[in-house]
Structures are given as structure tokens and as C-alpha cells.
Design a protein around this motif. Structure first.
Motif, PDB file in Angstrom:
ATOM      1  N   PRO A  71       0.793  -1.241   0.000  1.00 12.85           N
ATOM      2  CA  PRO A  71       0.000   0.000   0.000  1.00 12.85           C
ATOM      3  C   PRO A  71       0.820   1.283   0.000  1.00 12.85           C
ATOM      4  CG  PRO A  71       0.161  -0.807   2.226  1.00 12.85           C
ATOM      5  CD  PRO A  71       0.932  -1.784   1.365  1.00 12.85           C
ATOM      6  N   ASN A  72       2.177   1.176  -0.091  1.00 17.01           N
ATOM      7  CA  ASN A  72       2.967   2.405  -0.174  1.00 17.01           C
ATOM      8  C   ASN A  72       2.620   3.168  -1.442  1.00 17.01           C
ATOM      9  OD1 ASN A  72       4.487   2.003   2.259  1.00 17.01           O
ATOM     10  ND2 ASN A  72       5.643   0.412   1.186  1.00 17.01           N
ATOM     11  N   ASP A  73       2.565   2.464  -2.546  1.00 17.45           N
ATOM     12  CA  ASP A  73       1.943   3.033  -3.740  1.00 17.45           C
ATOM     13  C   ASP A  73       0.437   2.949  -3.526  1.00 17.45           C
ATOM     14  OD1 ASP A  73       4.362   3.492  -5.008  1.00 17.45           O
ATOM     15  OD2 ASP A  73       4.366   1.551  -6.008  1.00 17.45           O
ATOM     16  N   GLN A  74      -0.269   4.016  -3.845  1.00 17.57           N
ATOM     17  CA  GLN A  74      -1.666   4.129  -3.428  1.00 17.57           C
ATOM     18  C   GLN A  74      -2.615   3.850  -4.589  1.00 17.57           C
ATOM     19  OE1 GLN A  74      -1.104   8.077  -1.654  1.00 17.57           O
ATOM     20  NE2 GLN A  74      -1.397   7.138   0.353  1.00 17.57           N
ATOM     21  N   LEU A  75      -3.473   2.846  -4.371  1.00 17.27           N
ATOM     22  CA  LEU A  75      -4.402   2.359  -5.381  1.00 17.27           C
ATOM     23  C   LEU A  75      -5.829   2.710  -4.968  1.00 17.27           C
ATOM     24  CD1 LEU A  75      -5.100   0.563  -7.860  1.00 17.27           C
ATOM     25  CD2 LEU A  75      -4.903  -1.427  -6.337  1.00 17.27           C
ATOM     26  N   VAL A  76      -6.559   3.398  -5.849  1.00 17.47           N
ATOM     27  CA  VAL A  76      -7.936   3.818  -5.578  1.00 17.47           C
ATOM     28  C   VAL A  76      -8.860   3.162  -6.607  1.00 17.47           C
ATOM     29  CG1 VAL A  76      -9.534   5.750  -5.325  1.00 17.47           C
ATOM     30  CG2 VAL A  76      -7.136   6.041  -4.680  1.00 17.47           C
ATOM     31  N   TRP A  77      -9.852   2.440  -6.102  1.00 10.44           N
ATOM     32  CA  TRP A  77     -10.849   1.815  -6.976  1.00 10.44           C
ATOM     33  C   TRP A  77     -12.080   2.707  -7.065  1.00 10.44           C
ATOM     34  CZ3 TRP A  77      -9.576  -2.566  -9.532  1.00 10.44           C
ATOM     35  CH2 TRP A  77      -8.504  -3.313  -9.031  1.00 10.44           C
ATOM     36  N   ASP A  78     -12.590   2.892  -8.277  1.00  9.89           N
ATOM     37  CA  ASP A  78     -13.810   3.682  -8.429  1.00  9.89           C
ATOM     38  C   ASP A  78     -15.031   2.801  -8.149  1.00  9.89           C
ATOM     39  OD1 ASP A  78     -14.088   6.599  -9.722  1.00  9.89           O
ATOM     40  OD2 ASP A  78     -15.918   5.474 -10.062  1.00  9.89           O
ATOM     41  N   VAL A  79     -16.022   3.332  -7.477  1.00 13.09           N
ATOM     42  CA  VAL A  79     -17.240   2.630  -7.054  1.00 13.09           C
ATOM     43  C   VAL A  79     -16.918   1.496  -6.094  1.00 13.09           C
ATOM     44  CG1 VAL A  79     -19.385   1.487  -7.722  1.00 13.09           C
ATOM     45  CG2 VAL A  79     -18.369   3.167  -9.251  1.00 13.09           C
ATOM     46  N   GLY A  80     -16.135   0.506  -6.540  1.00 16.75           N
ATOM     47  CA  GLY A  80     -15.740  -0.576  -5.651  1.00 16.75           C
ATOM     48  C   GLY A  80     -16.452  -1.884  -5.886  1.00 16.75           C
ATOM     49  N   HIS A  81     -17.394  -1.932  -6.838  1.00 15.23           N
ATOM     50  CA  HIS A  81     -18.030  -3.217  -7.172  1.00 15.23           C
ATOM     51  C   HIS A  81     -16.991  -4.254  -7.582  1.00 15.23           C
ATOM     52  CE1 HIS A  81     -21.886  -0.858  -8.341  1.00 15.23           C
ATOM     53  NE2 HIS A  81     -22.021  -1.367  -7.146  1.00 15.23           N
ATOM     54  N   ARG A 129     -20.358  -8.492   2.935  1.00 17.14           N
ATOM     55  CA  ARG A 129     -21.689  -7.886   2.897  1.00 17.14           C
ATOM     56  C   ARG A 129     -22.631  -8.395   3.984  1.00 17.14           C
ATOM     57  NH1 ARG A 129     -23.626  -5.777  -1.976  1.00 17.14           N
ATOM     58  NH2 ARG A 129     -25.462  -7.137  -1.931  1.00 17.14           N
ATOM     59  N   GLN A 130     -22.089  -9.090   4.994  1.00 22.21           N
ATOM     60  CA  GLN A 130     -22.914  -9.585   6.087  1.00 22.21           C
ATOM     61  C   GLN A 130     -22.694  -8.740   7.340  1.00 22.21           C
ATOM     62  OE1 GLN A 130     -22.228 -13.800   6.677  1.00 22.21           O
ATOM     63  NE2 GLN A 130     -22.114 -14.177   4.480  1.00 22.21           N
ATOM     64  N   LEU A 131     -23.667  -8.783   8.238  1.00 23.11           N
ATOM     65  CA  LEU A 131     -23.570  -8.037   9.492  1.00 23.11           C
ATOM     66  C   LEU A 131     -22.313  -8.465  10.237  1.00 23.11           C
ATOM     67  CD1 LEU A 131     -25.078  -6.033  11.380  1.00 23.11           C
ATOM     68  CD2 LEU A 131     -26.074  -8.023  12.513  1.00 23.11           C
ATOM     69  N   GLY A 132     -21.457  -7.507  10.565  1.00 27.14           N
ATOM     70  CA  GLY A 132     -20.216  -7.798  11.267  1.00 27.14           C
ATOM     71  C   GLY A 132     -19.106  -8.312  10.378  1.00 27.14           C
ATOM     72  N   GLY A 133     -19.356  -8.487   9.077  1.00 33.84           N
ATOM     73  CA  GLY A 133     -18.358  -9.008   8.158  1.00 33.84           C
ATOM     74  C   GLY A 133     -17.705  -7.903   7.345  1.00 33.84           C
ATOM     75  N   LEU A 134     -17.095  -8.309   6.238  1.00 35.07           N
ATOM     76  CA  LEU A 134     -16.432  -7.354   5.364  1.00 35.07           C
ATOM     77  C   LEU A 134     -17.459  -6.486   4.640  1.00 35.07           C
ATOM     78  CD1 LEU A 134     -13.752  -9.616   3.591  1.00 35.07           C
ATOM     79  CD2 LEU A 134     -13.386  -8.055   5.510  1.00 35.07           C
ATOM     80  N   SER A 135     -17.091  -5.245   4.409  1.00 33.14           N
ATOM     81  CA  SER A 135     -17.910  -4.375   3.565  1.00 33.14           C
ATOM     82  C   SER A 135     -17.808  -4.839   2.124  1.00 33.14           C
ATOM     83  CB  SER A 135     -17.419  -2.928   3.681  1.00 33.14           C
ATOM     84  OG  SER A 135     -18.007  -2.119   2.680  1.00 33.14           O
ATOM     85  N   GLY A 136     -18.860  -4.642   1.357  1.00 34.08           N
ATOM     86  CA  GLY A 136     -18.826  -4.987  -0.060  1.00 34.08           C
ATOM     87  C   GLY A 136     -18.026  -4.013  -0.894  1.00 34.08           C
ATOM     88  N   PHE A 137     -17.513  -2.960  -0.282  1.00 35.61           N
ATOM     89  CA  PHE A 137     -16.774  -1.917  -0.985  1.00 35.61           C
ATOM     90  C   PHE A 137     -15.470  -1.618  -0.244  1.00 35.61           C
ATOM     91  CE2 PHE A 137     -21.273  -1.343  -1.738  1.00 35.61           C
ATOM     92  CZ  PHE A 137     -21.339  -1.185  -3.119  1.00 35.61           C
ATOM     93  N   PRO A 138     -14.472  -1.033  -0.909  1.00 38.58           N
ATOM     94  CA  PRO A 138     -13.261  -0.620  -0.207  1.00 38.58           C
ATOM     95  C   PRO A 138     -13.594   0.333   0.941  1.00 38.58           C
ATOM     96  CG  PRO A 138     -12.907  -0.555  -2.568  1.00 38.58           C
ATOM     97  CD  PRO A 138     -14.373  -0.813  -2.367  1.00 38.58           C
ATOM     98  N   LYS A 139     -12.872   0.173   2.044  1.00 39.30           N
ATOM     99  CA  LYS A 139     -13.198   0.916   3.258  1.00 39.30           C
ATOM    100  C   LYS A 139     -11.907   1.164   4.033  1.00 39.30           C
ATOM    101  CE  LYS A 139     -16.389   0.505   7.162  1.00 39.30           C
ATOM    102  NZ  LYS A 139     -17.318  -0.419   7.837  1.00 39.30           N
ATOM    103  N   ARG A 140     -11.620   2.399   4.319  1.00 37.02           N
ATOM    104  CA  ARG A 140     -10.312   2.744   4.889  1.00 37.02           C
ATOM    105  C   ARG A 140     -10.029   2.072   6.230  1.00 37.02           C
ATOM    106  NH1 ARG A 140      -7.122   7.008   4.007  1.00 37.02           N
ATOM    107  NH2 ARG A 140      -7.291   7.746   6.156  1.00 37.02           N
ATOM    108  N   ASP A 141     -11.037   1.953   7.087  1.00 27.02           N
ATOM    109  CA  ASP A 141     -10.760   1.360   8.391  1.00 27.02           C
ATOM    110  C   ASP A 141     -10.776  -0.163   8.366  1.00 27.02           C
ATOM    111  OD1 ASP A 141     -13.453   0.828   8.258  1.00 27.02           O
ATOM    112  OD2 ASP A 141     -14.018   2.116   9.933  1.00 27.02           O
TER     113      ASP A 141
END
Length: 583
Positions: free
Chosen positions: A61-71, A90-102
Motif C-alpha cells: 500500500p505504499n503506492d496508493q491504489l484507488v478503486w472507483d465505485v468498488g463493485h 456484505r454480512q452483518l459484522g463481516g467485510l464491507s462490499g466496498f473498499p473501506k479505509r478502516d
């Protein structure tokens, strides 16, 4: 090989000759999990090779990659430390379906809405230069549908006059969720087959160095191009051609349906058959079919959607009346002002936009529609908690952000018949613009195509009588209220307000005078929402009783099923039963 890869550092230990086989493993991994867990499929299958190449060549991640929308970020997530948790996507308490900084350091920018990647990556590139981090690379991956949006052009316009170390990957597959539209799409189509001469390159005209087009599924070519571009300074764009759904025959052939296909057979690709039972309609279909019915009898009716003809069901009208129904691409601001322009000429304009995307056109709603009191009919789809798409897509803010705008009416039908009649009433001609909000998913009524009835604007309805307390709801969440009253056997009155604005103050005055305890229920934010309007009126009337507002609290709600998320907000049937028993 995939079993031995947790992070891109592991990926870089492989030889380039091993990468095509890894791509096949990664493709199968995604197909197997999405087949049973559901999610966005086609977009991720289309960028398998690109994702591997980017993480192989660049020092993320030193080189910074940005995905548009994230689908399309599923392969990215799997290769960046989340493979073993991907089944929770995409489940409660699981991974987000989209890129997420935290969620991960590799998710450099949170996304869910389109056309933000160029501006975000440019901001990172400028910041790196100011800090002296001149070795860093900044990459934005954007699709041909998203790059046509106004914000993407704003980023290109600025980026072209900087010396920022910015690389844009234009992932051109000729489709977003629905097929891409517009003049830029036609330009890119010509560029693919070499019909555009070098001197007529729109990207180079904006001062970007242009490379391509190249095959986005040809790993050796991708690796070679990306390696070469590492040493090219300044703003540059690599145009790659990909196939959405690559590697799954059905997803390649039916790209719209396999964008998010639901459950399917991982081996054959065939969609799993639905239970053969008659189901109530989706609210989007109630809108689409009703609009078509109205348009057949009223030549002044036109429909507009920004890139969601299938999702909004404007497709019904587009198929039968292509000259009166318009997909304007990912351009919410343009859609709203286009509607305003049409309204000045006496057309009856239905502009259908998802609640979460209508946020992107807020100035146009105020400046171009409401200020001029143009009777545009906003059909606000996906209002409320939408479920697995999570925080970026919940339509919970629209009541609050629309409620303060003068001249604008706001309606929230309780069921399919009310939605149908509100659309009919609006088509007859109103003296103000109106926003009609309705949820994602299916309603509750099978026999909903009743003869049209005119709605009385600004009038509330008493659904049940009671003596202990009064519940005031708006929209389809009223179904939860009715069921909770039935289960709890509480002696409660229930009032439904189809209109949030104008408020039925006559009925509200009667309720305030009759009950010492009142609860408002809405599937929207408590702050600035329907309940807050009731509280404000009650305060002016010097109401002395207890007034409580239930709805979405002051926090961003993550992903989960709609029922789970309603329960978190205290507005599920079970949560309301407990609250009503307490009354």
C-alpha cells in the motif's frame, strides 16, 4: 497458489509465468463464494488480471491504489489480507462490499458511489509531492461508465495541468450496471478499433499521456505496460479493454443480470430457480409499470434516470417509448437540471434516482427545481435501509435533506397501492415539485393494480384506534408498526402520514390533544427527519406529554440484512413489540 498468498508481498514472490494460473484460481474462488453468499460478480471477474498485475508491479500500500465505485474490488480484497474472511462479505459484522479505509491499509479511499477515484488519487498525489514523497505512485482505476460523470471530468481537467504522479487505468468494458451510454462511450468504441487518429485524442487534449488500448486480460502485456509506466512522470492514462463477467459464460453473455445475480450454481453458472410461488412486486416495478401505464395515456409524460434503467425499472418505458424515456449515464446533477428544463416547457417529468445518489444532485434540486417551483416528480428509489450494500447505499438521509427545501412536497407511501396512486396524482399536475420515496425490495400486496384514485395532498390517515398512546409513522415502516401492535396486543392508536411535507397539522393537532404519549416511527434519520418535524410542531403547540422519535440513529449503519439493520435501529417488528409493551 492462492492458498499461500495472504498479501501482495506473497504475490510478488511468484514468477510472472505463474500469474495466469493464479488468475484462474482467484476467479474460481470468487465464483464459488459469491454463488452461495451473493454479491457483485461480473465487475470483479472482469478485473482479475488487472488486480494481480497492479499488486505485482506496484508497491502497495505504499503506492496508493484507488478503486472507483468498488463493485470490482473483490479480487483486491482477497489479495490484501482478507481472503479468509471473504465469506463474510456484505454480512452483518463481516467485510464491507466496498473498499473501506478502516478495514485495510490497502483500501486507500472509501468508495461506493462512482467517479470519485480520479479526484481522490490526484489529491493523494499532490499531497505526496508536497511532503517530498516523490517515489510514490498513485493509481486510479475507473470504468468507462464512471469516467463520463461530471466529477471525473473535473478531476481530469485539474489533473491535466499538474505535474502530479498520477496514473489512471480506464477499465473499458462498455457497461456499468446497464450498458454505457453517451458520446464518450461512442468515442471509446471507435478508439478500440483504431478509428480515432492520434491527433483526435480527447485524453491527450486534456494534457494526459495516453497509452493503449490494450487487452486487460493479457497478463504479460499488462505487466509490461504497467512496468513501463512506473517511470513515466506526470499525469497519464492507460486504456485497457476488458469483458465484464470474464471466465463465467453466463456472466459474459448476460452482463446486466450477472452484475449481482443472487445465488447460482458455481459449476454451471446457472441461476438457482426461485420458489414457484406468487410474490408481491418490487417497488421499482410498481413505479416502472405504473409510469408506463400513465405515459400511454398522457403524451406529456417523460422519464429520466441516471444510469439505472434496469434497477429503477424505467426500462419498461424505455423499451416501449425510447423517445420519451432517457438514460443520461452516471450524471445525477445533469438528470435533475435536464428534468427542470423539460418542466419549463410543460412536460410532466418523472425523474427516478436512488436516494443515496440523489444526494449528489442536492444543489440542482434547490437551485434549478425548487427555487423556480418547477413541478418535477422525483421518484426516490431505495429509500431507507437497503441491506447488504451498507453505509454508502442506505437511503436514510433524504427526508432530512429534502425537508428543509421550500416549495418541495415529500411523500412516503405505505404500500404499492399508495405508491401507484401518488404517481397518478402527481401526473395530473401539481403546483410544486414532489419527492416520492419508496424502499428497495418487494411490497406486501399481490393485487396492487387497482383503478387509480386521486390522493389528497397533505392528509394523514388513522389506521387503528387506541387509548394508551399514539404511534405516528410514515412510509412502508408502518407495516412493522401494524404487526407489532397486533403481536403486543397493546391498546395503541396508529396514524399514517403519507405526506411528510406538507404535514397534516389539523390531524396532528387532534392527536396531540388526545394522547399523553406519542411515538413517531420512520426508516430515516432521527435528526432532521419526520419525527423531528412532529416534535417541532408539538413544541409550538406547547404539548406537555411525552414524545419519542424512533428511526435511524446518528451513526452510519453498516451492512447486513434489512431486518437485522432495522433491529439495530429499534424499528424492527420485534424491537417495536418490546417498545410497545413498555407503553
Amino acid at each position: 497458489m492462492l492458498s499461500d498468498i495472504e498479501y501482495p508481498s506473497d504475490l510478488r514472490k511468484l514468477s510472472s509465468a505463474q500469474l495466469p494460473a493464479l488468475a484462474q484460481e482467484l476467479r474460481k474462488f470468487i465464483i464459488d463464494i459469491v454463488a452461495s453468499k451473493e454479491g457483485h460478480l461480473g465487475a470483479s471477474l472482469g478485473v482479475i488480471e488487472l488486480t494481480i498485475a497492479l499488486h505485482y508491479i506496484f508497491d502497495t500500500p505504499n503506492d496508493q491504489l484507488v478503486w472507483d465505485v468498488g463493485h470490482q474490488a473483490y479480487p483486491h480484497k482477497i489479495l490484501t489480507g482478507r481472503k479468509n474472511r471473504f465469506h463474510t462479505n456484505r454480512q452483518l459484522g463481516g467485510l464491507s462490499g466496498f473498499p473501506k479505509r478502516d478495514e485495510s491499509a490497502y483500501d486507500t479511499f472509501g468508495v461506493g458511489h462512482s467517479s470519485t477515484s480520479i479526484s481522490a488519487a490526484l489529491g493523494m498525489a499532490i499531497a505526496s509531492k508536497l511532503k517530498g514523497d516523490t517515489y510514490k505512485q498513485h493509481i486510479a482505476v475507473i470504468g468507462d461508465a464512471s469516467i463520463a460523470s461530471g466529477m471525473a471530468f473535473e478531476g481530469l481537467n485539474h489533473g491535466g495541468v499538474t505535474d502530479a504522479n498520477l496514473l489512471i487505468i480506464l477499465n473499458d468494458n462498455a457497461i456499468g450496471i446497464d450498458p454505457s451510454v453517451g458520446a464518450l462511450k461512442e468515442y471509446l468504441t471507435k478508439a478500440k478499433v483504431g478509428r480515432k487518429p492520434k491527433t483526435d485524442n480527447i485524453i491527450e487534449a486534456l494534457n494526459f499521456k495516453y497509452y493503449g488500448p490494450v487487452d486487460g486480460h493479457d497478463l504479460p502485456t499488462l505487466l509490461r505496460e504497467l512496468k513501463r509506466l512506473q517511470s513515466v512522470e506526470g499525469p497519464k492514462l492507460l486504456h485497457i479493454i476488458t469483458t465484464k463477467g470474464k471466465g463465467l459464460k453466463q456472466a459474459e453473455e448476460n452482463q446486466v443480470q450477472y452484475h449481482a445475480p443472487g445465488k447460482f450454481n458455481a459449476h454451471t453458472g446457472e441461476l438457482l430457480p426461485k420458489k414457484d410461488v406468487q410474490a408481491p412486486p418490487k417497488f421499482q416495478d410498481v413505479f416502472g409499470l405504473t409510469l408506463l401505464e400513465l405515459a400511454r395515456n398522457n403524451p406529456k409524460i417523460v422519464g429520466i434516470t441516471p444510469a439505472m434503467p434496469t434497477g429503477s425499472s424505467l426500462k419498461y418505458m424505455m423499451d416501449e417509448m425510447p423517445d420519451r424515456a432517457f438514460d443520461v449515464g452516471i450524471a445525477e446533477q445533469h438528470a435533475v437540471t435536464l428534468a427542470a428544463g423539460m418542466a419549463t416547457q410543460g412536460l410532466t417529468v418523472f425523474c427516478t434516482i436512488y436516494s443515496t445518489f440523489l444526494q449528489r444532485a442536492y444543489d440542482q434540486i434547490i437551485h434549478d427545481v425548487a427555487l423556480q417551483n418547477l413541478p418535477v416528480i422525483f421518484c426516490v428509489d431505495r429509500s431507507g435501509l437497503v441491506g447488504a450494500d451498507g453505509a454508502t447505499h442506505h437511503g436514510v438521509f433524504d427526508i432530512a435533506y429534502l425537508n428543509c427545501i421550500p416549495n418541495l412536497l415529500i411523500a412516503a407511501p405505505s404500500n404499492e397501492i399508495e405508491l401507484r396512486n401518488l404517481l397518478y396524482t402527481a401526473s395530473l399536475g401539481l403546483s410544486h415539485p414532489i419527492a416520492i420515496r419508496y424502499p428497495r425490495g418487494r411490497g406486501t400486496l399481490l393485487n396492487w393494480q387497482k383503478p387509480f384514485e386521486n390522493f389528497v395532498v397533505g392528509k394523514g390517515i388513522c389506521l387503528s384506534k387506541g387509548t394508551k398512546a399514539a404511534i405516528i409513522s410514515t412510509g412502508t415502516i408502518g407495516a412493522n408498526v401494524m404487526e407489532a401492535i397486533r403481536i403486543s396486543k397493546a391498546n395503541l392508536a396508529h396514524y399514517h402520514f403519507p405526506f411528510i411535507k406538507p404535514l397534516d397539522t389539523k390531524l396532528l393537532h387532534t392527536i396531540l390533544a388526545a394522547y399523553d404519549t406519542i411515538l413517531t416511527v420512520e426508516e430515516g434519520t432521527i435528526i432532521g427527519g419526520f419525527g423531528s418535524t412532529i416534535v417541532s410542531y408539538a413544541t409550538k403547540q406547547k404539548y406537555k406529554g411525552t414524545l419519542e422519535t424512533l428511526g435511524v440513529p446518528d451513526t452510519f449503519i453498516e451492512q447486513g440484512t434489512p431486518e437485522e439493520l432495522q433491529h439495530l435501529c429499534g424499528i424492527s417488528i420485534n424491537a417495536l413489540v418490546e417498545r410497545f409493551k413498555g407503553l
